[in-house]
Motif scaffolding. Sequence first.
Motif, PDB file in Angstrom:
ATOM      1  N   GLY A  27       0.429  -1.347   0.114  1.00  0.00           N
ATOM      2  CA  GLY A  27       0.358   0.247   0.281  1.00  0.00           C
ATOM      3  C   GLY A  27       1.099   1.405  -0.127  1.00  0.00           C
ATOM      4  N   GLN A  28       0.518   2.536  -0.530  1.00  0.00           N
ATOM      5  CA  GLN A  28       0.666   3.863  -1.140  1.00  0.00           C
ATOM      6  C   GLN A  28       2.775   3.478  -0.837  1.00  0.00           C
ATOM      7  OE1 GLN A  28       0.090   5.210   3.230  1.00  0.00           O
ATOM      8  NE2 GLN A  28      -2.295   5.999   2.751  1.00  0.00           N
ATOM      9  N   GLY A  29       3.097   2.949  -1.708  1.00  0.00           N
ATOM     10  CA  GLY A  29       3.883   2.007  -2.206  1.00  0.00           C
ATOM     11  C   GLY A  29       4.985   2.059  -1.502  1.00  0.00           C
ATOM     12  N   ARG A  30       4.603   1.229  -0.087  1.00  0.00           N
ATOM     13  CA  ARG A  30       5.935   1.042   1.568  1.00  0.00           C
ATOM     14  C   ARG A  30       6.750  -0.173   0.957  1.00  0.00           C
ATOM     15  NH1 ARG A  30       6.358   4.186   5.084  1.00  0.00           N
ATOM     16  NH2 ARG A  30       5.401   5.572   5.344  1.00  0.00           N
ATOM     17  N   THR A  31       7.786  -0.071   1.527  1.00  0.00           N
ATOM     18  CA  THR A  31       8.195  -1.749   1.778  1.00  0.00           C
ATOM     19  C   THR A  31       7.652  -2.998   1.794  1.00  0.00           C
ATOM     20  OG1 THR A  31      10.548  -1.210   2.046  1.00  0.00           O
ATOM     21  CG2 THR A  31      10.052  -1.237  -0.377  1.00  0.00           C
ATOM     22  N   ASP A  35      12.365  -5.798   5.051  1.00  0.00           N
ATOM     23  CA  ASP A  35      13.178  -4.646   3.910  1.00  0.00           C
ATOM     24  C   ASP A  35      13.599  -3.441   4.710  1.00  0.00           C
ATOM     25  OD1 ASP A  35      13.983  -6.925   2.814  1.00  0.00           O
ATOM     26  OD2 ASP A  35      12.207  -6.468   0.907  1.00  0.00           O
ATOM     27  N   ARG A  36      12.547  -2.688   5.676  1.00  0.00           N
ATOM     28  CA  ARG A  36      12.930  -1.198   6.219  1.00  0.00           C
ATOM     29  C   ARG A  36      13.542  -1.013   7.628  1.00  0.00           C
ATOM     30  NH1 ARG A  36       6.604  -0.404   6.171  1.00  0.00           N
ATOM     31  NH2 ARG A  36       6.855   1.639   6.832  1.00  0.00           N
ATOM     32  N   LEU A  37      13.964  -0.242   7.556  1.00  0.00           N
ATOM     33  CA  LEU A  37      15.210  -0.086   8.997  1.00  0.00           C
ATOM     34  C   LEU A  37      13.652   0.655   9.980  1.00  0.00           C
ATOM     35  CD1 LEU A  37      17.409   2.816   6.750  1.00  0.00           C
ATOM     36  CD2 LEU A  37      17.947   0.479   7.096  1.00  0.00           C
ATOM     37  N   SER A  38      14.603  -0.233  10.758  1.00  0.00           N
ATOM     38  CA  SER A  38      13.230  -0.612  12.189  1.00  0.00           C
ATOM     39  C   SER A  38      14.364   0.651  13.246  1.00  0.00           C
ATOM     40  CB  SER A  38      13.710  -1.251  12.800  1.00  0.00           C
ATOM     41  OG  SER A  38      13.338  -1.063  14.302  1.00  0.00           O
ATOM     42  N   ILE A  39      13.769   1.667  13.173  1.00  0.00           N
ATOM     43  CA  ILE A  39      13.830   3.286  14.168  1.00  0.00           C
ATOM     44  C   ILE A  39      13.178   3.154  15.621  1.00  0.00           C
ATOM     45  CG2 ILE A  39      13.857   6.196  13.187  1.00  0.00           C
ATOM     46  CD1 ILE A  39      15.598   3.824  11.838  1.00  0.00           C
ATOM     47  N   LEU A  51      10.253  14.934  12.963  1.00  0.00           N
ATOM     48  CA  LEU A  51      10.680  13.756  12.822  1.00  0.00           C
ATOM     49  C   LEU A  51      10.171  12.782  12.200  1.00  0.00           C
ATOM     50  CD1 LEU A  51      14.780  14.911  14.422  1.00  0.00           C
ATOM     51  CD2 LEU A  51      14.278  15.415  12.447  1.00  0.00           C
ATOM     52  N   ILE A  52       9.113  12.842  12.851  1.00  0.00           N
ATOM     53  CA  ILE A  52       8.383  11.713  12.296  1.00  0.00           C
ATOM     54  C   ILE A  52       7.780  11.783  11.388  1.00  0.00           C
ATOM     55  CG2 ILE A  52       6.196  10.665  12.857  1.00  0.00           C
ATOM     56  CD1 ILE A  52       6.951  10.738  16.447  1.00  0.00           C
ATOM     57  N   ASP A  53       7.190  12.834  10.983  1.00  0.00           N
ATOM     58  CA  ASP A  53       6.271  12.820   9.778  1.00  0.00           C
ATOM     59  C   ASP A  53       7.392  13.030   8.557  1.00  0.00           C
ATOM     60  OD1 ASP A  53       4.241  13.742  10.174  1.00  0.00           O
ATOM     61  OD2 ASP A  53       4.457  15.732  10.435  1.00  0.00           O
ATOM     62  N   ASP A  54       8.623  12.823   8.869  1.00  0.00           N
ATOM     63  CA  ASP A  54      10.644  12.988   7.687  1.00  0.00           C
ATOM     64  C   ASP A  54      10.370  11.610   7.075  1.00  0.00           C
ATOM     65  OD1 ASP A  54      10.461  15.684   7.770  1.00  0.00           O
ATOM     66  OD2 ASP A  54      12.558  15.692   9.002  1.00  0.00           O
ATOM     67  N   LEU A  55      10.089  10.721   8.191  1.00  0.00           N
ATOM     68  CA  LEU A  55      10.375   8.718   7.981  1.00  0.00           C
ATOM     69  C   LEU A  55       8.949   8.517   8.029  1.00  0.00           C
ATOM     70  CD1 LEU A  55      11.686   8.541  11.958  1.00  0.00           C
ATOM     71  CD2 LEU A  55      12.636   8.685   9.834  1.00  0.00           C
ATOM     72  N   LEU A  56       7.896   8.448   8.129  1.00  0.00           N
ATOM     73  CA  LEU A  56       6.750   8.274   7.530  1.00  0.00           C
ATOM     74  C   LEU A  56       6.745   9.113   6.247  1.00  0.00           C
ATOM     75  CD1 LEU A  56       4.125   9.363  10.286  1.00  0.00           C
ATOM     76  CD2 LEU A  56       4.943   7.279   9.935  1.00  0.00           C
ATOM     77  N   ARG A  57       7.748   9.212   5.673  1.00  0.00           N
ATOM     78  CA  ARG A  57       7.949  10.093   4.437  1.00  0.00           C
ATOM     79  C   ARG A  57       8.777   8.886   3.680  1.00  0.00           C
ATOM     80  NH1 ARG A  57       5.884  15.209   5.094  1.00  0.00           N
ATOM     81  NH2 ARG A  57       8.348  15.254   6.101  1.00  0.00           N
ATOM     82  N   ALA A  58       9.003   7.833   4.309  1.00  0.00           N
ATOM     83  CA  ALA A  58      10.663   7.090   3.685  1.00  0.00           C
ATOM     84  C   ALA A  58       9.765   6.247   3.916  1.00  0.00           C
ATOM     85  CB  ALA A  58      11.639   7.255   4.655  1.00  0.00           C
ATOM     86  N   SER A  59       9.838   5.476   2.537  1.00  0.00           N
ATOM     87  CA  SER A  59       9.376   3.847   2.177  1.00  0.00           C
ATOM     88  C   SER A  59      10.080   2.730   2.552  1.00  0.00           C
ATOM     89  CB  SER A  59       8.929   3.616   0.666  1.00  0.00           C
ATOM     90  OG  SER A  59      10.247   4.013   0.415  1.00  0.00           O
TER      91      SER A  59
END
Length: 437
Positions: A27-31, A35-39, A51-59
């Motif tokens: 969904g919405q292009g998320r990997t 395969d995603r970095l855990s933050i 900063l959370i908004d910046d992270l949420l934009r990173a697939s």
Amino acid sequence: MPTRRQVLKSVLAAWAAPAILSATSLGQGRTAPSDRLSIGVIGLGSRGLNLIDDLLRASDAQITMLCDVDTIHYRDQPWGKGKAFGLEPTSEYVQKKDPTTRGLRTTKDFREVTAASDIDAVVVATPDHWHALITLDAIANGKDVYCEKPVTHTFAEGQSVYRAAHKHDVIFQTGSQQRSSPEFRQAVEIVRNGHLGNLREIEVGLSPGYEKPQGDPTVRQPPESLDYEMWCGPAPKLPYMRARHHRWWRGHRAFGGGVLMDWIGHHNDIAHWAMDGDNSGPTRVEAVGWTFPETDVYDTPVQYEIRCEYASGVKTSISSQHKNGALFRGDDGWVYVTRGKLLASNQAWAAKDFDAGPKKVYLSDNHMRNFLDGIKSRKACISPAETTHRSITPGHLGYVSHTLGRPLKWDPMAETMVGDEAAMQLLLKNEYRSPWG
């Protein structure tokens, strides 16, 4: 069994940008979550939410843990007014924005985040007095770190953090996001390519400090939602008041260095970048004309100037009296830059498509993206720990100069005072409240 970091390094090629685009998505292009970095994000106030908004934009990133000592608050607004911050509303926000998040965990103890085996990196957006201890614990646990500026509260903490980052080979990004903005990069390249001729002086303009209480100065019991003991942590446990808490804490040196240390990590950072002085500093520093508020709520300067001299002959003035931003003057012209604006004595230099010349600086157009890419490539970020420590060092030296009432001679390579043991002892002073020492 290989560690999580070893596994991460072994799949760097598979995590290059082109591969991410073709990865299995949800969904919405998320990997895929695997395969995603855990933050983990520590500190859920206004800046933490940005900063959370910046992270949420990173697939390719997933927020796995959230930490804050306040369950819910409204920053400097009356209770229930405006946007809600803290552990509960932020948890709801993250899960609403990223439906693929599974098992999001929350805690009031940062040590649960820094020690978590499934966390790749930690974002630190707490008040300044917590930056160093959280960052050092994260580094000791093998985590990469994004920490808000001014990176540390004291000079000694800054040295400890950048040395630990070097020793443990972690990826570190300071939230000095102006380095990822095109107008600042353009100004730096104008200076570096010699358009101003010999650079003579730099005016670094910062905002004035707090002259009067910015909120209610009434001493009261902390709200039930807040663990004030943990919020104070290593700092003195001052009587609680709204005027010295959310948003306004930096006005007291127990928790921050005032507006001076808030902003020096932005505009003086650009000054150092333009001088190609990321791993150096001034040779002489003098605090001039400092004034302080007529209230005991705060103890940081309202008006201030720090005059610096560099081995290159460049002189800088860091002052609340200058226009906010950085103004560079040379024999052949000037350039001024602040957020969203670049002006120059030659209008051609200020054009967005102006190519300043062959001397190019590190290119980053997205500060959080630069951090995430650094985690995967192991390439140093644009704002590493030592760089930002050096950028704020003139502020630390300014405080010492003001306290002693004299200019200081500084050896920037050795990071020591020249012939002034009393000044060096004051600079290295670093006291923590039990049990955090």
